[in-house]
Design an enzyme around this catalytic site. Structure first.
Site, short mmCIF file in Angstrom:
data_model
loop_
_atom_site.label_atom_id
_atom_site.label_comp_id
_atom_site.label_asym_id
_atom_site.label_seq_id
_atom_site.Cartn_x
_atom_site.Cartn_y
_atom_site.Cartn_z
N LYS A 116 -1.15 -6.38 1.25
CA LYS A 116 -2.08 -7.31 0.58
C LYS A 116 -2.61 -8.28 1.60
O LYS A 116 -1.92 -8.62 2.57
CB LYS A 116 -1.34 -8.09 -0.52
CG LYS A 116 -2.26 -8.66 -1.57
CD LYS A 116 -2.60 -7.57 -2.56
CE LYS A 116 -3.32 -8.07 -3.78
NZ LYS A 116 -3.24 -7.07 -4.86
N1 GLU Z 1 -6.15 -5.23 -5.98
C1 GLU Z 1 -5.76 -4.15 -6.83
C2 GLU Z 1 -4.30 -4.27 -7.23
O1 GLU Z 1 -3.75 -5.33 -7.19
C3 GLU Z 1 -6.11 -2.79 -6.26
C4 GLU Z 1 -5.51 -2.45 -4.96
C5 GLU Z 1 -6.02 -1.15 -4.35
O2 GLU Z 1 -6.77 -0.44 -5.00
O3 GLU Z 1 -5.63 -0.88 -3.21
O4 GLU Z 1 -3.69 -3.34 -7.67
#
Ligand code: GLU
Length: 426
Positions: A116
């Site tokens: 993240k």
């Molecule tokens: N931000 C989204 C989540 O928290 C998607 C992450 C992604 O598709 O890599 O799941």
């Protein structure tokens, strides 16, 4: 809130998402009797990057922003996860969100680890040009650490398809050729997947469809309260409405609207788009975001942000099913209260996994250079969400644990197996 309450260490602990995540991790690890060596490896992130991002603002001055990328785990594949822009984002929040991505990818069995990113900034106060320069410089700072085989970012709060296009372009300029698989959630025209934009909301619909069967409810008999109206809440509410559910509450950052007879969701979303708020929407009761969480409903879907359901308000939650569209909307301290109330929880790492599942499909399509029809994407998403829902429910029944613990146990067990088989490189 009094100063004494603000200083109460229990409060600080409860609202630290990383600690909430770790509490659940520890509990699941203990129940799994996780080998202490594996525990030691898996309880910490693999890598944490902190970068300083100088940006020339429109005024001509340079401002330096702080950014993070946490790569939590690579055991099952490249790190995967979104990037969020927010004034209050912290490394602990990003760390928790990265870990949740690891467990989420494992729950739905896609071959990714977790990661993240976050940049401390206030996108509402920045021009498009400033956002582009900040995004490109952030991407350039991460260039040695991201890539289709290393770490694949995606949108999260306050980032979108445009942000992904800038990152893809910046990475590609350095590589000297187009590398579309470096990010997911791109515009469809640039190699994005059909259905990716709606995927988190659609995945949420699929698991709610499964959950209501357990309560012998049909969509028209099911009252749903949705907190949030962004990519998850807004699209989720629209899809639920289209599927025949009675959506009784919806909110934006300013507050919520409530109508026990059901809200005309397309009209509310149109109003939101035109006026940028639900405040003036007619024919409904206006409530605060915390009041929304307490309305009587069958399904409560918090789809906004972390720490919405805490020990202090969990006792007043008035639903049968909690479907966590957001990441970490419930603190670890609130889990027990919800459990004692008999609320059936579809935990975040399952309920909102539709987004990353279609991100995986996007990455696959990019590597194949062959793009699927939207129906194909949605059908494959449905297969994954329904199978994962059933895996978690079965696991909970077999091990006599609640569904959140089951999801963590299932995920940790999968990551532990792969970590053990790969061994420790030394
Ligand atoms: N931000 C989204 C989540 O928290 C998607 C992450 C992604 O598709 O890599 O799941």
């Amino acid at each position: 809130m009094t100063k004494a309450m603000m200083d109460d260490p229990r409060r600080i602990r409860e609202e630290n998402p990383f600690e909430s995540m770790m509490e659940r991790f520890d509990r699941a690890a203990q129940l799994l009797n996780l080998n202490p060596d594996l525990y030691a490896v898996m309880r910490v992130p693999n890598r944490e990057l902190k970068v300083y991002i100088p940006v020339r603002m429109d005024s001509g001055r340079i401002e330096v922003f702080e950014g993070y990328r946490v790569q939590h785990n690579f055991a099952r594949g490249p790190a995967k996860g979104g990037i969020r822009y927010a004034p209050d984002v912290t490394i602990d929040e990003v760390r928790a969100l990265a870990a949740w991505m690891t467990w989420k990818c494992a729950v739905v069995n896609v071959p990714f680890g977790g990661g993240k990113g976050g940049v401390v900034c206030d996108p509402a106060q920045m021009s498009l040009g400033e956002l582009e320069r900040m995004t490109r410089r952030y991407a350039a700072e991460l260039i040695d650490f991201i890539g289709p085989e290393r770490d694949v970012p995606a949108p999260d709060m306050n980032t979108n398809e445009q942000t992904m296009a800038w990152i893809m372009d910046t990475y590609s300029m350095h590589a000297r050729h187009t590398v579309n698989a470096v990010v997911t959630g791109k515009p469809v025209e640039l190699g994005g997947s059909r259905g990716r934009r709606e995927a988190t909301g659609r995945g949420l619909l699929f698991v709610i469809n499964e959950a209501i069967k357990k309560f012998k409810l049909s969509p028209p008999q099911t009252r749903v309260a949705v907190q949030g109206s962004g990519n998850v809440g807004g699209i989720g509410a629209r899809l639920l409405h289209e599927a025949g559910y009675k959506v009784v509450a919806l909110s934006d950052i300013f507050g919520g609207i409530y109508n026990p007879d059901g809200i005309d969701i397309p009209a509310a979303l149109k109003h939101l788009q035109q006026t940028r708020s639900l405040q003036e929407f007619p024919g409904v009761k206006h409530v605060s975001n915390s009041e929304l969480l307490e309305v009587e409903c069958d399904v409560l879907a918090p789809c906004a942000t972390e720490n919405q359901i805490r020990s202090e308000n969990a006792g007043r939650i008035n639903c049968r099913i909690l479907a966590e569209g957001a990441n970490g909307p419930t603190t670890a301290n609130a889990d027990k209260i919800l459990h004692n109330k008999g609320i059936f929880v579809i935990p975040d790492i399952l309920a909102n996994a539709g987004g990353v599942t279609v991100s995986y499909f996007e990455w696959v399509q990019n590597r194949m250079g062959y793009f699927w029809k939207e129906d194909v994407v949605n059908e494959r998403l449905s297969d994954v969400m329904v199978a994962s829902f059933n895996d978690v429910v079965k696991y909970a029944e077999n091990h006599n644990v609640d569904t959140r613990t089951a999801a963590y146990m299932l995920a940790i067990d999968r990551v532990a197996y792969d970590t053990r088989m790969r061994g420790i490189y030394a």
